[in-house]
Design a protein around this motif. Sequence first.
Motif, PDB file in Angstrom:
ATOM      1  N   HIS A 231       0.842  -1.200   0.000  1.00  0.00           N
ATOM      2  CA  HIS A 231       0.000   0.000   0.000  1.00  0.00           C
ATOM      3  C   HIS A 231       0.877   1.249   0.000  1.00  0.00           C
ATOM      4  N   GLY A 232       1.989   1.195   0.729  1.00  0.00           N
ATOM      5  CA  GLY A 232       2.927   2.315   0.740  1.00  0.00           C
ATOM      6  C   GLY A 232       3.564   2.539  -0.621  1.00  0.00           C
ATOM      7  N   TYR A 233       3.988   1.464  -1.295  1.00  0.00           N
ATOM      8  CA  TYR A 233       4.596   1.614  -2.618  1.00  0.00           C
ATOM      9  C   TYR A 233       3.616   2.258  -3.598  1.00  0.00           C
ATOM     10  N   LEU A 234       2.370   1.806  -3.553  1.00  0.00           N
ATOM     11  CA  LEU A 234       1.371   2.349  -4.467  1.00  0.00           C
ATOM     12  C   LEU A 234       1.045   3.799  -4.148  1.00  0.00           C
ATOM     13  N   LEU A 305       3.229  11.637   2.686  1.00  0.00           N
ATOM     14  CA  LEU A 305       2.389  10.828   1.803  1.00  0.00           C
ATOM     15  C   LEU A 305       1.008  10.556   2.374  1.00  0.00           C
ATOM     16  N   GLY A 306       0.832  10.815   3.668  1.00  0.00           N
ATOM     17  CA  GLY A 306      -0.435  10.479   4.308  1.00  0.00           C
ATOM     18  C   GLY A 306      -0.626   8.989   4.505  1.00  0.00           C
ATOM     19  N   TRP A 307       0.491   8.252   4.495  1.00  0.00           N
ATOM     20  CA  TRP A 307       0.440   6.796   4.658  1.00  0.00           C
ATOM     21  C   TRP A 307       0.674   6.416   6.113  1.00  0.00           C
ATOM     22  N   SER A 308      -0.064   5.434   6.581  1.00  0.00           N
ATOM     23  CA  SER A 308       0.163   4.836   7.893  1.00  0.00           C
ATOM     24  C   SER A 308      -0.132   3.348   7.792  1.00  0.00           C
TER      25      SER A 308
END
Length: 348
Positions: A231-234, A305-308
């Motif tokens: 999900h982080g890579y995408l 990125l707003g990723w968690s």
Amino acid sequence: MGFWNGKKVLITGHTGFKGAWLSEMLLGRGAEIFGVALPPEGGDSLFAQLSLDKRMSGALLDIRDAAALKTEVAAFAPDIVLHLAAQSLVRRSYQDPVGNWATNVMGTVHLLDALRRLERPVTAVVVTTDKVYENHEWAYAYRESDPLGGHDPYSASKAACELVSASWRRSFGGTHLKIATARAGNVIGGGDWAEDRLVPDIVRSLKAERPVEIRNPASIRPWQHVLDPLHGYLTLAERLHMASGGAFQSGYNFGPEPADVHSVRALADTVLRHWPGRWTDASDPNAVHEAGRLSLSIDKARSELGWSPVWRFEQAVENTIHWYRQADLGAEPAELTRAQIKAFEAAT
């Protein structure tokens, strides 16, 4: 979901564990995928279990073959590239250090040079590892600004991939070629059958009703379910592809929350709560060097990125072992995989 629909996505390493999960995710999002990789290892590969050879296009080749790789890249002309192909096992890197460096470093050089020669804009995410940092065995989590290094051939070669990516970005990058790198923690998940990797080794022992031999029970690692870094890579690829200027063209850590960094012993104990058995300490003082403690700071990915991470440690282990146990009882691996992707994406 809409971003990926119709995008031409090249995945290197699509026949591997992470590559197969990533391919399944992107097929579900409507992407046009082309894979480049070696044939899958073993008859139980997730690639085969998902029938990906019948559901996506690809070429079986060695990324050390620059001419063959260049031909396939030019013919497909991707919008986005996710570079996962690598020799990814620490202990195997000691057995064949030259092959390890040739694949990880020169394979990356060959790919980036092929992308440089495309006559169209392309976005590339080069996947490295949490082991790219000069490991001092200290307690704090490594940040993207910390020095690169690596004791074993695998770790050092992946740190070199970071340098290659930075060099290509500075020398040939811009609006035509955008490059970022992704450094993930220790991933777990159903369908991993690699040798000398903890969860597959545990599962093989449990299936055979043997005690589980644990090599380094005190080692600390940033465990996470495979869907979290993918999900982080995408997410990184999306932001990078849509950005202007040099935004997001750097390295990003994708790891678990700080509370989910645990010892090998803790992981083994958690697995055995879901699949009963027992483990024994198989530590060998004469074994090749492997890092004792490692954790990642994910502040940069969270803020920029707003990723968690979505699945915490207990849930990651539970979903992993559920996949293996249900598959062992006769459930279809493809259905198990798609169900977990659906549950994960519903939680994001």
